[in-house]
Design a protein around this motif. Structure first.
Motif, short mmCIF file in Angstrom:
data_model
loop_
_atom_site.label_atom_id
_atom_site.label_comp_id
_atom_site.label_asym_id
_atom_site.label_seq_id
_atom_site.Cartn_x
_atom_site.Cartn_y
_atom_site.Cartn_z
N GLY A 187 -54.82 20.08 24.16
CA GLY A 187 -53.56 20.81 24.32
C GLY A 187 -53.81 22.30 24.46
N ALA A 188 -54.71 22.84 23.66
CA ALA A 188 -55.05 24.27 23.76
C ALA A 188 -55.74 24.56 25.09
CB ALA A 188 -55.94 24.67 22.58
N ALA A 189 -56.61 23.67 25.52
CA ALA A 189 -57.33 23.87 26.79
C ALA A 189 -56.39 23.82 27.98
CB ALA A 189 -58.43 22.83 26.94
N ARG A 190 -55.33 23.04 27.88
CA ARG A 190 -54.36 22.95 28.99
C ARG A 190 -53.59 24.24 29.20
NH1 ARG A 190 -53.32 17.84 26.55
NH2 ARG A 190 -54.48 16.26 27.69
N GLU A 191 -53.61 25.11 28.21
CA GLU A 191 -52.90 26.38 28.33
C GLU A 191 -53.80 27.44 28.96
OE1 GLU A 191 -51.27 27.29 24.48
OE2 GLU A 191 -50.13 25.43 24.43
N GLN A 192 -54.24 27.14 30.16
CA GLN A 192 -55.00 28.05 31.02
C GLN A 192 -56.35 28.48 30.46
OE1 GLN A 192 -52.14 31.14 31.81
NE2 GLN A 192 -50.98 29.84 33.19
N ALA A 193 -57.02 27.56 29.79
CA ALA A 193 -58.38 27.86 29.33
C ALA A 193 -59.33 27.77 30.51
CB ALA A 193 -58.81 26.89 28.23
N SER A 194 -60.29 28.67 30.54
CA SER A 194 -61.32 28.61 31.57
C SER A 194 -62.52 27.80 31.10
CB SER A 194 -61.77 30.02 31.94
OG SER A 194 -62.19 30.71 30.79
N LEU A 195 -62.60 27.58 29.77
CA LEU A 195 -63.73 26.89 29.19
C LEU A 195 -63.33 26.33 27.83
CD1 LEU A 195 -66.75 26.60 30.05
CD2 LEU A 195 -67.20 28.67 28.72
N LEU A 196 -63.84 25.14 27.51
CA LEU A 196 -63.69 24.53 26.20
C LEU A 196 -65.09 24.40 25.61
CD1 LEU A 196 -62.11 23.07 23.94
CD2 LEU A 196 -62.24 20.98 25.34
N VAL A 197 -65.30 24.92 24.41
CA VAL A 197 -66.62 24.91 23.78
C VAL A 197 -66.55 24.12 22.48
CG1 VAL A 197 -68.50 26.33 22.90
CG2 VAL A 197 -67.08 27.18 24.77
N LEU A 198 -67.51 23.21 22.32
CA LEU A 198 -67.55 22.34 21.15
C LEU A 198 -68.98 22.23 20.63
CD1 LEU A 198 -65.66 19.37 22.82
CD2 LEU A 198 -64.64 21.04 21.27
N GLY A 199 -69.08 21.96 19.34
CA GLY A 199 -70.37 21.57 18.79
C GLY A 199 -70.63 20.13 19.19
N HIS A 200 -71.89 19.71 19.19
CA HIS A 200 -72.20 18.36 19.67
C HIS A 200 -71.64 17.27 18.77
CE1 HIS A 200 -75.58 18.58 16.84
NE2 HIS A 200 -75.73 17.29 16.98
N ARG A 201 -71.41 17.58 17.52
CA ARG A 201 -70.73 16.66 16.63
C ARG A 201 -70.16 17.47 15.49
NH1 ARG A 201 -73.24 15.83 12.07
NH2 ARG A 201 -75.42 16.45 11.89
N GLY A 202 -69.15 16.92 14.84
CA GLY A 202 -68.50 17.64 13.75
C GLY A 202 -68.86 17.06 12.41
N LEU A 203 -67.85 16.85 11.61
CA LEU A 203 -68.05 16.43 10.24
C LEU A 203 -68.13 14.91 10.08
CD1 LEU A 203 -65.60 18.96 8.56
CD2 LEU A 203 -68.09 19.04 8.54
N GLY A 204 -68.12 14.18 11.18
CA GLY A 204 -68.20 12.72 11.11
C GLY A 204 -69.49 12.22 10.50
N GLY A 205 -69.52 10.94 10.17
CA GLY A 205 -70.64 10.36 9.45
C GLY A 205 -71.87 10.02 10.27
N PHE A 206 -71.80 10.02 11.58
CA PHE A 206 -72.94 9.62 12.40
C PHE A 206 -73.79 10.84 12.73
CE2 PHE A 206 -69.64 6.44 13.28
CZ PHE A 206 -70.31 5.32 12.80
N THR A 207 -74.65 11.23 11.80
CA THR A 207 -75.40 12.47 11.95
C THR A 207 -76.39 12.46 13.11
OG1 THR A 207 -77.02 11.75 10.32
CG2 THR A 207 -75.18 13.07 9.52
N GLY A 208 -76.84 11.28 13.53
CA GLY A 208 -77.79 11.22 14.63
C GLY A 208 -77.14 11.11 15.99
N ALA A 209 -75.82 11.13 16.04
CA ALA A 209 -75.12 10.96 17.31
C ALA A 209 -75.42 12.12 18.26
CB ALA A 209 -73.61 10.87 17.08
N MET A 210 -75.65 11.78 19.51
CA MET A 210 -75.87 12.81 20.53
C MET A 210 -74.59 13.59 20.79
SD MET A 210 -79.00 12.75 21.43
CE MET A 210 -79.08 13.55 23.00
N LEU A 211 -73.45 12.93 20.67
CA LEU A 211 -72.15 13.55 20.90
C LEU A 211 -71.13 12.82 20.05
CD1 LEU A 211 -70.62 15.69 22.56
CD2 LEU A 211 -70.28 13.96 24.32
N GLY A 212 -70.37 13.56 19.28
CA GLY A 212 -69.35 12.95 18.43
C GLY A 212 -68.18 12.43 19.23
N SER A 213 -67.30 11.70 18.55
CA SER A 213 -66.16 11.07 19.24
C SER A 213 -65.19 12.10 19.81
CB SER A 213 -65.43 10.12 18.28
OG SER A 213 -64.95 10.83 17.15
#
Length: 151
Positions: free
Chosen positions: A104-130
């Protein structure tokens, strides 16, 4: 009355309290310095639900939860980039699923969305979180996923 700053771009960055999200915020701040962009740090929160399928929170409780999320976001931003960041950072908290709030925030004219590869979820070895996976597939703008260099 101060004149409102005009920016060339807006970079939305997801912050969830994890070190990965703070790394993403630091990257977004550096990028914003190069591109004269506003950084919008976004944190999602969800109301508590009972085991019976109904929402427990009432309006006053939801307002308190939103305030707590705003405080947590401000603390994470300061922890990541200090009290006087080199670019303007707008804080935004949103009620709902983190992926939905970020998109929703990105739809408001964002030029880029930046994320960490995973957050606080339990799968610490995941290449990319859900949340990251969903955002990469559905974002209306380019997505940058910041990987922890120690991972």
């Amino acid at each position: 009355m101060a004149e409102e700053q005009v920016y060339d771009e807006k970079i939305v960055v997801g912050v969830d309290g994890s070190e990965q999200s703070r790394q993403a915020l630091r990257w977004a701040v550096r990028q914003a310095g190069f591109t004269h962009a506003l950084v919008e740090a976004v944190m999602a929160w969800e109301p508590p639900f009972s085991g019976w399928g109904g929402a427990v929170a009432v309006a006053e409780e939801e307002a308190r939860l939103a305030d707590l999320a705003h405080v947590a976001l401000a603390e994470n931003v300061e922890k990541a980039v200090g009290a006087q960041p080199s670019v303007e950072i707008k804080l935004r908290v949103g009620k709902g699923n983190p992926a939905s709030v970020l998109l929703g925030a990105a739809r408001e004219q964002a030029s880029l969305l930046v994320l960490g590869h995973r957050g606080l979820g339990g799968f610490t070895g995941a290449m990319l979180g859900s949340v990251g996976q969903y955002c990469v597939q559905h974002a209306p703008c380019p997505v940058v996923v910041i990987r922890d260099s120690a991972s």
